[in-house]
Motif scaffolding. Structure first.
Motif, PDB file in Angstrom:
ATOM      1  N   VAL A   1     -34.634-123.098 -29.671  1.00 36.57           N
ATOM      2  CA  VAL A   1     -34.453-124.043 -29.014  1.00 36.57           C
ATOM      3  C   VAL A   1     -35.577-124.215 -27.642  1.00 36.57           C
ATOM      4  O   VAL A   1     -35.567-123.175 -26.978  1.00 36.57           O
ATOM      5  N   PHE A   2     -36.200-125.353 -27.552  1.00 36.87           N
ATOM      6  CA  PHE A   2     -36.943-125.807 -26.257  1.00 36.87           C
ATOM      7  C   PHE A   2     -36.730-126.957 -25.731  1.00 36.87           C
ATOM      8  O   PHE A   2     -35.627-127.513 -26.303  1.00 36.87           O
ATOM      9  N   GLY A   3     -36.710-127.086 -24.567  1.00 40.67           N
ATOM     10  CA  GLY A   3     -36.346-128.464 -24.057  1.00 40.67           C
ATOM     11  C   GLY A   3     -37.005-128.984 -22.560  1.00 40.67           C
ATOM     12  O   GLY A   3     -38.026-128.120 -22.006  1.00 40.67           O
ATOM     13  N   LEU A   4     -36.854-130.089 -22.240  1.00 39.04           N
ATOM     14  CA  LEU A   4     -37.314-130.669 -21.062  1.00 39.04           C
ATOM     15  C   LEU A   4     -36.089-130.765 -20.076  1.00 39.04           C
ATOM     16  O   LEU A   4     -35.113-131.244 -20.557  1.00 39.04           O
ATOM     17  N   VAL A   5     -36.352-130.266 -18.961  1.00 39.63           N
ATOM     18  CA  VAL A   5     -35.213-130.250 -17.661  1.00 39.63           C
ATOM     19  C   VAL A   5     -35.760-131.228 -16.712  1.00 39.63           C
ATOM     20  O   VAL A   5     -36.950-130.989 -16.225  1.00 39.63           O
ATOM     21  N   GLY A   6     -35.070-132.113 -16.343  1.00 37.16           N
ATOM     22  CA  GLY A   6     -35.362-133.287 -15.355  1.00 37.16           C
ATOM     23  C   GLY A   6     -34.293-134.068 -15.177  1.00 37.16           C
ATOM     24  O   GLY A   6     -33.425-134.164 -15.516  1.00 37.16           O
ATOM     25  N   HIS A   7     -34.628-135.147 -14.287  1.00 35.46           N
ATOM     26  CA  HIS A   7     -34.038-136.349 -13.917  1.00 35.46           C
ATOM     27  C   HIS A   7     -34.996-137.303 -13.309  1.00 35.46           C
ATOM     28  O   HIS A   7     -35.168-137.153 -12.034  1.00 35.46           O
TER      29      HIS A   7
ATOM     30  N   VAL B   1     -36.882-126.592 -32.144  1.00 34.24           N
ATOM     31  CA  VAL B   1     -36.550-127.887 -31.885  1.00 34.24           C
ATOM     32  C   VAL B   1     -36.831-127.956 -30.487  1.00 34.24           C
ATOM     33  O   VAL B   1     -36.529-127.166 -29.692  1.00 34.24           O
ATOM     34  N   TYR B   2     -36.928-129.436 -29.872  1.00 32.67           N
ATOM     35  CA  TYR B   2     -37.222-129.473 -28.539  1.00 32.67           C
ATOM     36  C   TYR B   2     -36.336-130.851 -28.137  1.00 32.67           C
ATOM     37  O   TYR B   2     -36.323-131.946 -28.824  1.00 32.67           O
ATOM     38  N   LEU B   3     -35.391-130.582 -27.290  1.00 32.11           N
ATOM     39  CA  LEU B   3     -34.540-131.665 -26.523  1.00 32.11           C
ATOM     40  C   LEU B   3     -34.783-132.030 -25.340  1.00 32.11           C
ATOM     41  O   LEU B   3     -35.625-131.180 -24.627  1.00 32.11           O
ATOM     42  N   ALA B   4     -34.181-133.007 -24.852  1.00 36.48           N
ATOM     43  CA  ALA B   4     -34.491-133.465 -23.258  1.00 36.48           C
ATOM     44  C   ALA B   4     -32.904-133.365 -22.683  1.00 36.48           C
ATOM     45  O   ALA B   4     -32.087-133.793 -23.257  1.00 36.48           O
ATOM     46  N   PHE B   5     -32.898-132.581 -21.662  1.00 40.42           N
ATOM     47  CA  PHE B   5     -32.071-132.225 -20.835  1.00 40.42           C
ATOM     48  C   PHE B   5     -31.775-133.048 -19.564  1.00 40.42           C
ATOM     49  O   PHE B   5     -32.557-132.754 -18.691  1.00 40.42           O
ATOM     50  N   ASP B   6     -31.078-134.172 -19.411  1.00 41.81           N
ATOM     51  CA  ASP B   6     -31.186-135.022 -18.000  1.00 41.81           C
ATOM     52  C   ASP B   6     -30.061-134.172 -17.336  1.00 41.81           C
ATOM     53  O   ASP B   6     -28.739-134.062 -17.297  1.00 41.81           O
ATOM     54  N   VAL B   7     -30.454-133.399 -16.084  1.00 42.43           N
ATOM     55  CA  VAL B   7     -29.871-132.397 -15.313  1.00 42.43           C
ATOM     56  C   VAL B   7     -29.577-133.125 -14.030  1.00 42.43           C
ATOM     57  O   VAL B   7     -30.552-133.600 -13.361  1.00 42.43           O
ATOM     58  N   ASP B   8     -28.338-133.211 -13.557  1.00 42.43           N
ATOM     59  CA  ASP B   8     -27.999-133.470 -12.221  1.00 42.43           C
ATOM     60  C   ASP B   8     -28.931-132.649 -11.085  1.00 42.43           C
ATOM     61  O   ASP B   8     -28.696-131.467 -11.127  1.00 42.43           O
TER      62      ASP B   8
ATOM     63  N   VAL C   1     -35.665-120.843 -25.523  1.00 43.41           N
ATOM     64  CA  VAL C   1     -36.981-119.911 -25.449  1.00 43.41           C
ATOM     65  C   VAL C   1     -38.170-120.574 -24.696  1.00 43.41           C
ATOM     66  O   VAL C   1     -38.787-119.818 -24.068  1.00 43.41           O
ATOM     67  N   GLY C   2     -38.081-121.772 -24.374  1.00 46.67           N
ATOM     68  CA  GLY C   2     -38.966-122.161 -23.560  1.00 46.67           C
ATOM     69  C   GLY C   2     -38.721-123.520 -22.887  1.00 46.67           C
ATOM     70  O   GLY C   2     -38.022-124.349 -23.859  1.00 46.67           O
ATOM     71  N   VAL C   3     -38.985-123.747 -21.757  1.00 45.83           N
ATOM     72  CA  VAL C   3     -38.616-125.071 -21.034  1.00 45.83           C
ATOM     73  C   VAL C   3     -39.620-125.866 -20.296  1.00 45.83           C
ATOM     74  O   VAL C   3     -40.439-125.009 -19.625  1.00 45.83           O
ATOM     75  N   ASN C   4     -39.882-127.012 -20.358  1.00 53.01           N
ATOM     76  CA  ASN C   4     -40.696-127.793 -19.323  1.00 53.01           C
ATOM     77  C   ASN C   4     -39.958-128.354 -18.354  1.00 53.01           C
ATOM     78  O   ASN C   4     -38.851-128.775 -18.641  1.00 53.01           O
ATOM     79  N   LEU C   5     -40.497-128.336 -17.087  1.00 56.84           N
ATOM     80  CA  LEU C   5     -39.647-128.768 -15.917  1.00 56.84           C
ATOM     81  C   LEU C   5     -40.598-130.114 -15.454  1.00 56.84           C
ATOM     82  O   LEU C   5     -41.545-130.186 -15.322  1.00 56.84           O
ATOM     83  N   THR C   6     -39.691-130.739 -15.045  1.00 57.01           N
ATOM     84  CA  THR C   6     -40.301-132.372 -14.244  1.00 57.01           C
ATOM     85  C   THR C   6     -39.418-132.578 -13.250  1.00 57.01           C
ATOM     86  O   THR C   6     -38.342-131.670 -12.943  1.00 57.01           O
ATOM     87  N   VAL C   7     -39.577-133.551 -12.258  1.00 58.51           N
ATOM     88  CA  VAL C   7     -38.970-134.007 -11.349  1.00 58.51           C
ATOM     89  C   VAL C   7     -37.430-133.989 -11.454  1.00 58.51           C
ATOM     90  O   VAL C   7     -37.076-134.361 -12.473  1.00 58.51           O
ATOM     91  N   PRO C   8     -36.726-133.265 -10.580  1.00 56.52           N
ATOM     92  CA  PRO C   8     -37.162-132.803  -9.087  1.00 56.52           C
ATOM     93  C   PRO C   8     -37.044-131.239  -9.234  1.00 56.52           C
ATOM     94  O   PRO C   8     -37.004-130.838  -8.089  1.00 56.52           O
ATOM     95  N   PHE C   9     -37.227-130.694 -10.606  1.00 50.98           N
ATOM     96  CA  PHE C   9     -36.851-129.207 -10.720  1.00 50.98           C
ATOM     97  C   PHE C   9     -38.254-128.318 -10.734  1.00 50.98           C
ATOM     98  O   PHE C   9     -38.115-126.962 -10.564  1.00 50.98           O
ATOM     99  N   LYS C  10     -39.511-128.883 -10.518  1.00 54.49           N
ATOM    100  CA  LYS C  10     -40.435-127.904 -10.624  1.00 54.49           C
ATOM    101  C   LYS C  10     -40.705-127.056  -9.415  1.00 54.49           C
ATOM    102  O   LYS C  10     -41.043-126.172  -9.329  1.00 54.49           O
ATOM    103  N   GLU C  11     -40.351-127.589  -8.145  1.00 53.09           N
ATOM    104  CA  GLU C  11     -40.313-126.652  -7.159  1.00 53.09           C
ATOM    105  C   GLU C  11     -38.930-125.759  -6.910  1.00 53.09           C
ATOM    106  O   GLU C  11     -39.070-124.759  -6.352  1.00 53.09           O
ATOM    107  N   ARG C  12     -37.952-126.518  -7.334  1.00 53.97           N
ATOM    108  CA  ARG C  12     -36.602-125.886  -6.998  1.00 53.97           C
ATOM    109  C   ARG C  12     -36.188-124.761  -7.712  1.00 53.97           C
ATOM    110  O   ARG C  12     -35.326-124.176  -7.719  1.00 53.97           O
TER     111      ARG C  12
END
Ligand code: ATR
Length: 286
Positions: free
Chosen positions: A12-18, A41-48, A65-76
């Motif tokens: 399981v892979f995914g994108l974490v962002g909001h 599989v790759y899923l999108a996780f909309d995280v608070d 196994v792997g995650v892409n990060l987008t706004v606002p988690f890249k720095e955090r």
């Protein structure tokens, strides 16, 4: 289309962002997994955003196994990882995390993706150039780090918040001691002063800065200079029309998007994929 069934062995892979619901990443990665017959599989996780401190533990606990990060988690996410590449330290941001035996490694593929797309599109060779970078957030720092890594000799950051640009310049100076940095305001006069010696301008400010950026006089640039706007989703990036009129070469951000994605896919799966393959997917989806 996926030929294998999803089972208990599927990675399981995914994108974490909001927000993430608009993202093309799930469709893109799942298409590539099917194309290479990878059981994932790759899923999108909309995280608070209030849960930012818990994202790294969520990746560990859920065994992603792997995650892409987008706004606002890249720095955090930085503080929650076990290791960082030089590019992610220089960028102060991570867009890819991989997990091996519970250990999380953070990468930043934006800078390398940017220089690869510039090369593919016959943009200026970064060696020895002066680049003017609009913005000083994670994306601006990643682009600067990619250019410096390929030998750029001078970077000017133009940013609304001066302290942030100073911080970016100081972080990069520590890795690229021979390069020159200067910091200015995101203002038409500062752009005019910096532009005459620049071979490249990269707009890394986000959408709300478009009004300011469109007030810049691109005629201050040399005719051989190029302008890149990394905001690939904008149908009319702020300086595009002015560049066309002034004969300045303009590149959109789709090349960077494709190449950073190709690099991320290889980190996730070990399968090399070209920026062109990703670009074809993006072109079909837009
Ligand atoms: P990213 O991860 O894409 O780099 P970011 O870290 O939020 O996103 O950075 C956004 C950039 O756009 C910053 O340089 C920001 O300027 P500040 O450092 O002053 O915040 C810039 N930006 C965003 N909105 C802006 C606006 N309305 N006017 C001017 N600059 C703006």
């Amino acid at each position: 289309m996926r030929k294998k069934p999803i089972t208990g062995h599927t990675d399981v892979f995914g994108l974490v962002g909001h927000p993430v619901r608009h993202s093309l990443s799930p469709a893109m990665y799942n298409t590539l997994f099917a194309q290479f017959d990878i059981d994932a599989v790759y899923l999108a996780f909309d995280v608070d955003p209030a849960e930012a401190e818990r994202v790294s533990d969520m990746i560990r606990v859920m065994g992603l196994v792997g995650v892409n990060l987008t706004v606002p988690f890249k720095e955090r996410i930085l503080g929650g990882l076990d290791g960082l590449t030089a590019a992610s330290r220089e960028s102060g941001a991570v867009n890819v995390v991989t997990q091996i035996e519970g250990s999380l490694m953070g990468y930043n593929t934006d800078g390398e993706g940017f220089v690869r797309s510039l090369e593919e599109e016959n943009g200026p060779n970064p060696k020895g150039i002066h680049a003017v970078i609009l913005g000083a957030g994670g994306a601006a720092r990643a682009v600067a780090s990619g250019l410096l890594d390929r030998g750029a000799s001078r970077i000017t950051f133009l940013n609304r918040t001066r302290a942030r640009a100073v911080q970016a310049a100081e972080a990069l100076q520590a890795s690229f001691m021979a390069a020159d940095f200067d910091v200015r305001s995101l203002a038409a006069k500062d752009f005019f002063d910096a532009a005459s010696s620049a071979q490249l301008v990269v707009n890394c400010t986000s959408g709300p800065a478009s009004d300011v950026v469109s007030s810049f006089d691109v005629r201050a640039l040399d005719h051989a200079a190029s302008w890149v706007d990394i905001n690939y989703w904008m149908s009319t990036p702020p300086a595009q029309a002015a560049c066309k009129e002034a004969g300045i070469r303009f590149h959109d951000g789709l090349g960077m998007l494709a190449h950073q994605g190709a690099l991320a896919f290889e980190l996730f799966t070990g399968h090399p994929v070209t920026g062109g393959e990703i670009r074809r997917f993006l072109d079909r989806s837009s």
